[in-house]
Design an enzyme around this catalytic site. Structure first.
Site, PDB file in Angstrom:
ATOM      1  N   ASP A  35       0.816  -1.209   0.000  1.00  8.32           N
ATOM      2  CA  ASP A  35       0.000   0.000   0.000  1.00  8.32           C
ATOM      3  C   ASP A  35       0.852   1.262   0.000  1.00  8.32           C
ATOM      4  O   ASP A  35       1.354   1.687   1.046  1.00  8.32           O
ATOM      5  CB  ASP A  35      -0.898  -0.027   1.254  1.00  8.32           C
ATOM      6  CG  ASP A  35      -1.775   1.198   1.357  1.00  8.32           C
ATOM      7  OD1 ASP A  35      -2.279   1.489   2.457  1.00  8.32           O
ATOM      8  OD2 ASP A  35      -1.968   1.889   0.325  1.00  8.32           O
ATOM      9  N   ASP A 219      -1.727   5.549  -5.252  1.00  6.79           N
ATOM     10  CA  ASP A 219      -2.077   4.687  -4.120  1.00  6.79           C
ATOM     11  C   ASP A 219      -2.427   3.271  -4.569  1.00  6.79           C
ATOM     12  O   ASP A 219      -3.549   3.010  -5.014  1.00  6.79           O
ATOM     13  CB  ASP A 219      -3.256   5.299  -3.344  1.00  6.79           C
ATOM     14  CG  ASP A 219      -3.579   4.502  -2.098  1.00  6.79           C
ATOM     15  OD1 ASP A 219      -4.524   4.879  -1.383  1.00  6.79           O
ATOM     16  OD2 ASP A 219      -2.887   3.488  -1.841  1.00  6.79           O
TER      17      ASP A 219
HETATM   18  N1  D5V Z   1      -4.515   3.208   0.929  1.00  2.00           N
HETATM   19  C1  D5V Z   1      -5.812   2.500   0.997  1.00  2.00           C
HETATM   20  C2  D5V Z   1      -5.727   1.342   1.948  1.00  2.00           C
HETATM   21  O1  D5V Z   1      -4.790   0.386   1.507  1.00  2.00           O
HETATM   22  C3  D5V Z   1      -7.047   0.673   2.149  1.00  2.00           C
HETATM   23  S1  D5V Z   1      -6.945  -0.373   3.593  1.00  2.00           S
HETATM   24  C4  D5V Z   1      -7.928  -1.711   3.176  1.00  2.00           C
HETATM   25  C5  D5V Z   1      -9.197  -1.780   3.721  1.00  2.00           C
HETATM   26  C6  D5V Z   1     -10.001  -2.891   3.433  1.00  2.00           C
HETATM   27  C7  D5V Z   1      -9.541  -3.891   2.567  1.00  2.00           C
HETATM   28  C8  D5V Z   1      -8.271  -3.779   2.017  1.00  2.00           C
HETATM   29  C9  D5V Z   1      -7.460  -2.697   2.316  1.00  2.00           C
HETATM   30  C10 D5V Z   1      -8.119   1.741   2.358  1.00  2.00           C
HETATM   31  O2  D5V Z   1      -8.794   2.025   1.142  1.00  2.00           O
HETATM   32  C11 D5V Z   1      -8.191   3.194   0.568  1.00  2.00           C
HETATM   33  C12 D5V Z   1      -6.967   3.435   1.433  1.00  2.00           C
HETATM   34  O3  D5V Z   1      -7.469   2.952   2.661  1.00  2.00           O
END
Ligand code: D5V
Length: 330
Positions: A35, A219
């Protein structure tokens, strides 16, 4: 040093991608969501209540001879989509695609929100944002990339995400076989800690290119593209039957509608997102109403170039000083 690991879609609409990592001694393998929009490395663990675990792989520090508790350290994170998790912290050996970090901070979850519990194919997140965003207290921790950077042949990682196929995260090198033409690099604003860059404009389908600055974050953890309302309405004006649905929380349209492509600029370069990426998914299995892969950012306070855009390019996250981001066709 270098490393290379697969980015595998977790479902049939590429809602997220997971990459295998190994933690500890003997190695425990988990599938993590890499991420670039956050900077915590957290995992489902032996500390996660069984009621919150639905088939995810877990990391058990007490089964690793190299795990060490980071005494008195905790973490707590809430993501842009409202999901959240929190817990305590260990350091342990950590490997991604042949690239190892000896004492990586691994944040073990003692609590995860329902959206993580229900995402059964994701065993945790590996943040690739800037370490300033890390939530560990009282001492914030470094990301895997920051820990590995000094030993990398080049202080970069690259992202090659694909539609319904395995792509790759490469660390320490730029694989010429993964892109065509030139890489266009633009500056990155590291405040507050995302990979924030400014796109040079957009076009809808075969329409004229509108030169304008669109500042947003790259992102990998966000599925869709979120841009200013004016741009998004200009796009869906070209889609018969499209409407901005409060009920479904965004632009929907008849799945049978013809969708234009969406082109965005990075400097003088142009990247075209195929219509198929923007016809993201039926709002429910078998429905003839589809949810768009391009949505308005008006409620977010930030523009986000998520997987729908990243899939259309080969992207270099250059962690040199100053950092830059590079985009190439593929
Ligand atoms: N940067 C992103 C992050 O990785 C995900 S966390 C996530 C939540 C549920 C399922 C999978 C991942 C969330 O959505 C947008 C932003 O925050």
């Amino acid at each position: 040093d270098t490393g290379s690991a697969a980015a595998v879609p977790i479902d049939d609409v590429d809602i997220a991608y997971v990459t295998p990592v190994t933690i500890g001694t003997p190695p425990q393998t988990l599938q993590l969501d890499f991420d670039t929009g956050s900077s915590d490395l957290w995992v489902f663990s032996s500390h996660t209540p069984a009621s919150q675990v639905r088939g995810q792989e877990i990391y058990s520090p007490n089964k690793s001879s190299t795990a060490k508790l980071l005494e008195g350290h905790t973490w707590s994170i809430t993501y842009g989509d409202g999901s959240a998790s929190r817990g305590n912290v260990y350091v342990d050996n950590f490997t991604v695609g042949g690239l190892s970090v000896a004492q990586q901070a691994v944040q073990t979850a003692q609590q995860v929100s329902s959206s993580f519990t229900s995402e059964t194919n994701i065993d945790g997140l590996l943040g690739l944002g800037f370490s300033t965003l890390n939530t560990v207290s009282p001492k914030s921790q470094l990301t895997f990339f920051d820990n590995a950077k000094a030993s990398l042949d080049s202080p970069v990682f690259t992202v090659d995400l694909k539609a319904q196929a395995a792509g790759t995260y490469d660390f320490g090198f730029i694989d010429k076989a993964k892109y065509t033409g030139e890489i266009t690099y633009v500056p990155v604003n590291t405040n507050p800690g995302y990979w924030t860059f400014t796109s040079s404009g957009y076009a809808v389908g075969s329409g004229s290119f509108s030169s304008q600055s669109i500042t947003g974050i790259a992102d990998t953890g966000t599925s869709l593209v979120y841009l200013p309302t004016a741009i998004v309405t200009a796009y869906y004006r070209q889609v018969s039957g499209a409407t901005n649905s409060r009920n479904y929380g965004g632009y929907v349209f008849p799945c049978s509608s013809a969708l234009p492509t969406f082109t965005f600029g990075v400097g003088d370069a142009r990247f075209t997102i195929p219509s198929s990426y923007i016809s993201y998914s039926p709002i429910a299995p078998g429905s003839s109403t589809c949810f768009g892969g391009l949505q308005s950012s008006s409620g977010l306070g930030i523009n986000i170039w998520g997987d729908v855009a990243l899939k259309a390019a080969f992207v270099v996250f250059n962690g040199a000083n100053p950092p830059t981001i590079g985009w190439a066709k593929k």
